[in-house]
Design a protein around this motif. Sequence first.
Motif, short mmCIF file in Angstrom:
data_model
loop_
_atom_site.label_atom_id
_atom_site.label_comp_id
_atom_site.label_asym_id
_atom_site.label_seq_id
_atom_site.Cartn_x
_atom_site.Cartn_y
_atom_site.Cartn_z
N GLU A 4 0.82 -1.22 0.00
CA GLU A 4 0.00 0.00 0.00
C GLU A 4 0.85 1.27 0.00
OE1 GLU A 4 -3.11 2.47 2.83
OE2 GLU A 4 -2.81 0.34 3.22
N LEU A 5 1.62 1.48 1.06
CA LEU A 5 2.30 2.76 1.20
C LEU A 5 3.29 3.03 0.09
CD1 LEU A 5 2.85 3.04 5.06
CD2 LEU A 5 0.87 3.65 3.67
N LEU A 6 4.03 2.02 -0.33
CA LEU A 6 5.00 2.24 -1.41
C LEU A 6 4.33 2.39 -2.77
CD1 LEU A 6 8.01 -0.08 -0.48
CD2 LEU A 6 7.77 2.38 -0.12
N SER A 7 3.03 2.12 -2.86
CA SER A 7 2.33 2.23 -4.15
C SER A 7 1.95 3.67 -4.49
CB SER A 7 1.07 1.35 -4.16
OG SER A 7 0.06 1.91 -3.34
N TYR A 8 1.97 4.57 -3.51
CA TYR A 8 1.57 5.95 -3.77
C TYR A 8 2.63 6.65 -4.62
CZ TYR A 8 -1.79 5.04 -0.11
OH TYR A 8 -2.79 4.51 0.64
N SER A 9 2.14 7.44 -5.58
CA SER A 9 3.07 8.13 -6.49
C SER A 9 3.53 9.45 -5.88
CB SER A 9 2.39 8.37 -7.83
OG SER A 9 1.26 9.22 -7.64
N SER A 10 4.03 9.38 -4.68
CA SER A 10 4.51 10.56 -3.97
C SER A 10 5.89 10.24 -3.41
CB SER A 10 3.57 10.90 -2.82
OG SER A 10 2.24 10.99 -3.27
N PRO A 11 6.76 11.22 -3.35
CA PRO A 11 8.11 10.96 -2.82
C PRO A 11 8.07 10.54 -1.35
CG PRO A 11 7.89 13.25 -3.56
CD PRO A 11 6.56 12.60 -3.75
N ARG A 12 8.89 9.58 -1.01
CA ARG A 12 8.94 9.14 0.39
C ARG A 12 9.50 10.25 1.28
NH1 ARG A 12 11.49 3.61 2.81
NH2 ARG A 12 13.22 4.91 3.45
N GLU A 13 10.15 11.24 0.70
CA GLU A 13 10.65 12.37 1.48
C GLU A 13 9.50 13.14 2.13
OE1 GLU A 13 11.63 11.81 -1.79
OE2 GLU A 13 13.44 10.78 -1.09
N TRP A 14 8.28 12.98 1.63
CA TRP A 14 7.12 13.64 2.23
C TRP A 14 6.70 12.97 3.54
CZ3 TRP A 14 3.22 14.45 -2.36
CH2 TRP A 14 3.73 15.43 -3.22
N TRP A 15 6.97 11.68 3.67
CA TRP A 15 6.53 10.94 4.85
C TRP A 15 7.19 11.52 6.10
CZ3 TRP A 15 6.69 4.99 3.76
CH2 TRP A 15 6.11 4.72 2.52
N ASP A 21 11.04 12.96 24.22
CA ASP A 21 11.96 11.95 24.74
C ASP A 21 12.54 11.07 23.65
OD1 ASP A 21 9.86 10.28 24.06
OD2 ASP A 21 9.45 9.61 26.10
N GLY A 22 12.19 11.37 22.38
CA GLY A 22 12.74 10.63 21.25
C GLY A 22 11.92 9.46 20.78
N GLU A 23 10.81 9.16 21.46
CA GLU A 23 10.01 8.00 21.07
C GLU A 23 9.12 8.33 19.87
OE1 GLU A 23 6.84 4.72 22.79
OE2 GLU A 23 7.45 6.39 24.06
N PRO A 24 9.21 7.54 18.78
CA PRO A 24 8.30 7.73 17.65
C PRO A 24 6.89 7.29 18.04
CG PRO A 24 10.26 6.50 17.00
CD PRO A 24 10.23 6.53 18.49
N VAL A 25 5.90 8.15 17.78
CA VAL A 25 4.54 7.81 18.16
C VAL A 25 3.54 7.90 17.01
CG1 VAL A 25 4.89 8.47 20.57
CG2 VAL A 25 4.00 10.16 18.95
N GLY A 26 3.92 8.50 15.89
CA GLY A 26 2.95 8.65 14.80
C GLY A 26 3.61 8.62 13.44
N LEU A 27 2.82 8.25 12.45
CA LEU A 27 3.28 8.21 11.06
C LEU A 27 2.23 8.88 10.19
CD1 LEU A 27 5.21 7.11 8.81
CD2 LEU A 27 3.76 5.06 8.78
N VAL A 28 2.67 9.74 9.29
CA VAL A 28 1.75 10.35 8.34
C VAL A 28 2.38 10.28 6.96
CG1 VAL A 28 2.59 12.70 8.79
CG2 VAL A 28 0.32 12.37 7.82
N VAL A 29 1.55 9.86 5.98
CA VAL A 29 2.01 9.68 4.60
C VAL A 29 1.14 10.54 3.68
CG1 VAL A 29 2.37 8.03 2.73
CG2 VAL A 29 2.79 7.34 5.11
N PRO A 30 1.61 11.73 3.31
CA PRO A 30 0.88 12.52 2.31
C PRO A 30 1.05 11.90 0.93
CG PRO A 30 2.40 13.87 3.61
CD PRO A 30 2.76 12.44 3.84
#
Length: 200
Positions: free
Chosen positions: A125-136, A143-152
């Motif tokens: 799914e995510l790699l199928s979008y025709s948008s640069p991964r640099e947008w993600w 404290d440095g903990e990753p808590v969210g992901l957004v993919v325009p």
Amino acid sequence: MTTSNPIDVPDAFAASYGRNSGASGRAWITALPGLAAEFLDRWTLRPDGPAGHGMASLVLPVTRADGNTPLPTPRGRLNFRTVKSDEEAIGLLARILPGTLDAYSRADIARSSIEEYARFQYHDELLSYSSPREWWRIGVREDGEPVGLVVPARSPNGFVIAYIGVAEGHRGHGYVDDCSRKEPACRPPRAPNASPRTRI
């Protein structure tokens, strides 16, 4: 508040969805103007331009009754950075998927495992979008903990948020609001002639 403007479902969307989804799809398309008006009334929103669509959704530009955007102001509690690797994104997806309300994801997880489905969702799914991964962007607490992901991503009707999620254990703190409003980190830059309207 009652929505005075009728909601027009784009003909191309109605034809495509009805053709691909059978009788239940056609019934949903018929009911869609009323459903959209119900949500606009419930959230005290008003249409702000013609409806667009995705493959399986109506896209309405809206404003609040007072004319302002309905999106909350970001609280500034997260820092945002790019995704470092495939494995980092897959690992974060595996932390987001538990407790998902998405029926399709729940069914897929039931047939495999969260880790397997996270890997599948990332590659299929995510790699199928025709948008640069640099947008993600990954939302990171102080404290440095990753808590969210957004993919325009790009859609035929403009820019959309193709995926947004907050890790289990961090929901209910408004982090999704921070992710959806972070600009330009979480969203691609606005085109010169684009309006700042919100789409639901």
